[in-house]
Write an enzyme that holds these catalytic residues in place. Structure first.
Site, PDB file in Angstrom:
ATOM      1  N   LYS A 185       0.567  -1.313   0.158  1.00  0.00           N
ATOM      2  CA  LYS A 185      -0.075  -0.109  -0.199  1.00  0.00           C
ATOM      3  C   LYS A 185       0.866   1.387   0.283  1.00  0.00           C
ATOM      4  CE  LYS A 185      -1.823   2.840   2.686  1.00  0.00           C
ATOM      5  NZ  LYS A 185      -1.825   4.008   1.623  1.00  0.00           N
ATOM      6  N   GLU A 226       9.734   1.463  10.622  1.00  0.00           N
ATOM      7  CA  GLU A 226      10.541   2.305  10.361  1.00  0.00           C
ATOM      8  C   GLU A 226       9.939   3.812  10.614  1.00  0.00           C
ATOM      9  OE1 GLU A 226      13.684   1.634   9.883  1.00  0.00           O
ATOM     10  OE2 GLU A 226      13.466  -0.742   9.465  1.00  0.00           O
ATOM     11  N   CYS A 246      13.102  11.243   7.048  1.00  0.00           N
ATOM     12  CA  CYS A 246      13.367  10.813   8.184  1.00  0.00           C
ATOM     13  C   CYS A 246      14.618  10.944   8.952  1.00  0.00           C
ATOM     14  CB  CYS A 246      12.932   9.141   8.416  1.00  0.00           C
ATOM     15  SG  CYS A 246      14.181   8.230   7.281  1.00  0.00           S
ATOM     16  N   GLU A 285       9.432  16.487  14.714  1.00  0.00           N
ATOM     17  CA  GLU A 285       9.734  16.000  13.752  1.00  0.00           C
ATOM     18  C   GLU A 285       8.968  17.382  12.733  1.00  0.00           C
ATOM     19  OE1 GLU A 285       8.523  12.760  11.570  1.00  0.00           O
ATOM     20  OE2 GLU A 285      10.509  12.485  10.979  1.00  0.00           O
TER      21      GLU A 285
HETATM   22  P1  NAD Z   1       2.230   8.510   7.441  1.00  0.00           P
HETATM   23  O1  NAD Z   1       2.430   7.869   8.704  1.00  0.00           O
HETATM   24  O2  NAD Z   1       1.160   9.781   7.480  1.00  0.00           O
HETATM   25  O3  NAD Z   1       1.753   7.672   6.184  1.00  0.00           O
HETATM   26  C1  NAD Z   1       2.511   6.372   6.065  1.00  0.00           C
HETATM   27  C2  NAD Z   1       1.712   5.312   5.419  1.00  0.00           C
HETATM   28  O4  NAD Z   1       0.851   4.850   6.606  1.00  0.00           O
HETATM   29  C3  NAD Z   1       0.795   5.662   4.170  1.00  0.00           C
HETATM   30  O5  NAD Z   1       0.913   4.818   3.266  1.00  0.00           O
HETATM   31  C4  NAD Z   1      -0.611   6.127   5.009  1.00  0.00           C
HETATM   32  O6  NAD Z   1      -1.617   5.988   3.965  1.00  0.00           O
HETATM   33  C5  NAD Z   1      -0.413   4.915   5.733  1.00  0.00           C
HETATM   34  N1  NAD Z   1      -1.715   4.970   7.116  1.00  0.00           N
HETATM   35  C6  NAD Z   1      -2.113   6.242   7.549  1.00  0.00           C
HETATM   36  N2  NAD Z   1      -3.044   5.730   8.342  1.00  0.00           N
HETATM   37  C7  NAD Z   1      -3.090   4.227   8.308  1.00  0.00           C
HETATM   38  C8  NAD Z   1      -3.864   3.479   9.032  1.00  0.00           C
HETATM   39  N3  NAD Z   1      -4.813   3.614   9.829  1.00  0.00           N
HETATM   40  N4  NAD Z   1      -3.745   2.229   8.629  1.00  0.00           N
HETATM   41  C9  NAD Z   1      -2.739   1.678   7.822  1.00  0.00           C
HETATM   42  N5  NAD Z   1      -2.131   2.629   6.985  1.00  0.00           N
HETATM   43  C10 NAD Z   1      -2.145   3.963   7.313  1.00  0.00           C
HETATM   44  O7  NAD Z   1       3.515   9.108   6.974  1.00  0.00           O
HETATM   45  P2  NAD Z   1       4.170   9.931   5.705  1.00  0.00           P
HETATM   46  O8  NAD Z   1       3.582  11.610   5.930  1.00  0.00           O
HETATM   47  O9  NAD Z   1       3.733   9.286   4.669  1.00  0.00           O
HETATM   48  O10 NAD Z   1       5.620  10.055   5.710  1.00  0.00           O
HETATM   49  C11 NAD Z   1       6.353  10.773   6.625  1.00  0.00           C
HETATM   50  C12 NAD Z   1       6.805  10.016   8.019  1.00  0.00           C
HETATM   51  O11 NAD Z   1       7.336   8.781   7.606  1.00  0.00           O
HETATM   52  C13 NAD Z   1       7.616  10.780   8.580  1.00  0.00           C
HETATM   53  O12 NAD Z   1       7.545  10.727  10.002  1.00  0.00           O
HETATM   54  C14 NAD Z   1       9.170  10.164   8.351  1.00  0.00           C
HETATM   55  O13 NAD Z   1      10.254  10.320   9.368  1.00  0.00           O
HETATM   56  C15 NAD Z   1       8.777   8.976   8.315  1.00  0.00           C
HETATM   57  N6  NAD Z   1       9.704   8.017   7.624  1.00  0.00           N
HETATM   58  C16 NAD Z   1      10.393   7.017   8.175  1.00  0.00           C
HETATM   59  C17 NAD Z   1      11.352   6.619   7.339  1.00  0.00           C
HETATM   60  C18 NAD Z   1      12.378   5.408   8.077  1.00  0.00           C
HETATM   61  O14 NAD Z   1      13.073   4.845   7.286  1.00  0.00           O
HETATM   62  N7  NAD Z   1      12.408   5.465   9.426  1.00  0.00           N
HETATM   63  C19 NAD Z   1      11.414   6.870   5.885  1.00  0.00           C
HETATM   64  C20 NAD Z   1      10.931   7.725   5.489  1.00  0.00           C
HETATM   65  C21 NAD Z   1       9.647   8.316   6.284  1.00  0.00           C
END
Ligand code: NAD
Length: 479
Positions: free
Chosen positions: A172, A247, A281, A375
């Site tokens: 997804k 992650e 991140c 963040e």
């Molecule tokens: P997000 O948490 O808003 O979304 C991530 C994913 O989760 C999306 O695909 C979203 O549709 C899904 N999601 C949201 N609600 C959900 C639910 N209830 N059930 C299942 N899936 C759900 O994050 P974002 O805005 O896309 O990305 C930014 C964040 O990701 C930042 O906090 C960043 O630090 C983190 N990030 C971490 C890494 C790492 O490797 N540690 C890498 C990249 C980004």
């Protein structure tokens, strides 16, 4: 270009009226359309992955290796098209989009060999004549939930590691980068991946995500995204007895000690916080500088940040492109305002036009301020003064997060003290906080998650260990 969920080797047929617009974050105008999945589509994707798992789990490692290598070639051949998509849909600059394709091509090649290196053990047994063996078996169906910022690298990483380990997959992608997710399906289809092994289902997280978290056929959920969503996913996975890899977010410190080369420190800090507009991140969002060089560092850092070109992401000279969505600009404005109200100073930026947030430098940031704690996921450098090296270490660890970290010094003893005592999954000495490779144990501690993604570390996470004994000759029983 696929624009509908890709399930069991084909995109769904759907009437045009059911599609929604895909918005370009730079122009804030629609440039394409996509069909967002409904929960029943997610169930169909799990059906397909479940039906394919036994045959895929039995394929030779050489076959899985070859498909990953072919996928690398297909992606390289589609470079221009994928770069365009990364710019138009994900708000990448030209340079970041090129980097993302190159990294992913290299990653597919590097991970292909992991399929051959999955190993078990032969252990001494407590019973005479018994051979005791541990082997690794694929889990079956694995699900991946990916974020928007590096949509090609991060989603492909999950896919290639899982299928190299013999699993089938349901991806997804972020709702903001659905087309990039579907492009990954197309690349693997062209590489010869059999139907059902990879299914890509774009959709709203809260609408379709729960299907992945509750369906008993999904054995592991590999999540990359924000800490808030990740913690909720961990709870759901625990309720349904699933493994989970997290992650999550970060507030990574770059520590500049007083002996560091100032120009190199400025260049390292600029790269670490301003690449992809700070939407990383691992972004070095807290820059902790030892007092004797604090003012000199600030002066040169602001001077360099001023030179970064903001604007057209297609211009190869642009460094700062758009943030993914307008609401992110408002959120950053609020956090800066909060920090200034309690003593932080904005030396540069703090403004935006459309989705373009200007490179921002805030000085005198202290623990407790929003700019220190939260963040921001934007081009905002929070610079913090440390009295000495011990204070710098204390400040660096004063965070709920623990993803990446970096220290700039030529004092080896001190560098190693930081490496051992920084509460982070990754420490870089004399480099930026932003660094990833396909075969390293990438991941965080504390609120930044608990999994390790990359190379053989992932093979351990993506397989289960089975214990097998073989009795040679007859075993003696007590009765
Ligand atoms: P997000 O948490 O808003 O979304 C991530 C994913 O989760 C999306 O695909 C979203 O549709 C899904 N999601 C949201 N609600 C959900 C639910 N209830 N059930 C299942 N899936 C759900 O994050 P974002 O805005 O896309 O990305 C930014 C964040 O990701 C930042 O906090 C960043 O630090 C983190 N990030 C971490 C890494 C790492 O490797 N540690 C890498 C990249 C980004």
């Amino acid at each position: 270009m696929y624009t509908t969920p890709y399930i069991n080797g084909a995109p769904l047929e759907a009437p045009p009226a059911s599609f929604i617009d895909v918005i370009n974050p730079a122009s804030r105008r629609p440039f394409s359309k996509v069909l967002m999945a409904r929960p029943e589509h997610m169930t169909s994707a799990i059906d397909a992955a479940y039906a394919a798992k036994d045959i895929w789990g039995r394929t030779l490692a050489a076959e899985r290796e070859l498909i990953l290598q072919r996928a690398a070639d297909v992606l390289e051949g589609a470079r221009q098209e994928v770069v365009d998509l990364l710019i138009d849909e994900a708000g990448s600059t030209f340079g970041k989009a090129q980097f993302e394709v190159s990294f992913t091509v290299n990653m597919l090649r590097a991970v292909s060999g992991e399929a051959r290196r999955i190993q078990g053990n032969v252990m001494p047994a407590d019973v005479p004549g018994m051979m005791s063996i541990a082997i690794r078996r694929p889990l079956g169906v694995v699900a991946g939930i990916a974020p928007f910022n590096f949509p090609l690298i991060l989603a492909t990483k999950k896919v290639c590691l899982a299928i190299a380990a013999g699993n089938t997959f349901v991806l997804k992608p972020s709702e903001e980068t659905s087309l990039v997710g579907l492009k990954i399906a197309e690349i693997f289809q062209k590489a010869g991946l059999p139907p059902g092994v990879l299914n890509v289902v774009p959709g709203d997280g809260p609408t379709v995500g729960p299907v992945l978290l509750t369906d008993p056929r999904v054995r592991l959920v590999s999540f990359t995204g924000s800490t808030a969503v990740g913690k909720m996913i961990a709870v759901e996975c625990a309720k349904h007895g699933k493994k989970v890899i997290l992650e999550l977010g970060g507030k990574s410190p770059l520590i500049v000690l007083k002996d560091a080369d100032l120009d190199y420190a400025v260049a390292t800090a600029c790269f670490g916080i301003f690449i992809h507009q700070g939407q990383i991140c691992m972004a070095g969002s807290r820059i902790i500088v030892e007092a004797p060089i604090y003012e000199a560092f600030l002066e040169r850092f602001v001077a360099k940040a001023k030179t970064l070109k903001v604007g057209d992401p297609r211009d190869p000279h642009t460094v700062i492109g758009p943030l993914i969505r307008s609401s992110q600009c408002g959120l950053i404005d609020g956090k800066i305002k909060e920090s200034v109200a309690v003593g932080a100073r904005v030396l540069l930026g703090g403004t935006h036009e459309g989705n373009f947030y200007h490179p921002t430098v805030i000085a005198d940031v202290k623990p407790g301020m929003a700019a220190f704690r939260d963040e921001l996921f934007g081009p905002v450098a929070a610079v913090v003064r440390a009295q000495d090296a011990d204070h710098a270490l204390k400040l660096a660890n004063d965070t709920a997060y623990g993803l990446s970290s970096a220290v700039l010094t030529n004092d080896l003893q001190l560098a190693m003290k930081f490496a051992l005592e920084l509460e982070a999954g990754m420490v870089h000495i004399n480099g930026p906080t932003v660094h990833d490779e396909a075969t390293v144990p990438f991941g965080g501690v504390k609120d930044s998650g608990n999994g390790r993604e990359g190379g053989h570390w992932s093979m351990d996470e993506l397989t289960e260990t089975k214990w097998i004994t073989i009795q040679l000759g007859r075993r003696q029983y007590p009765f």
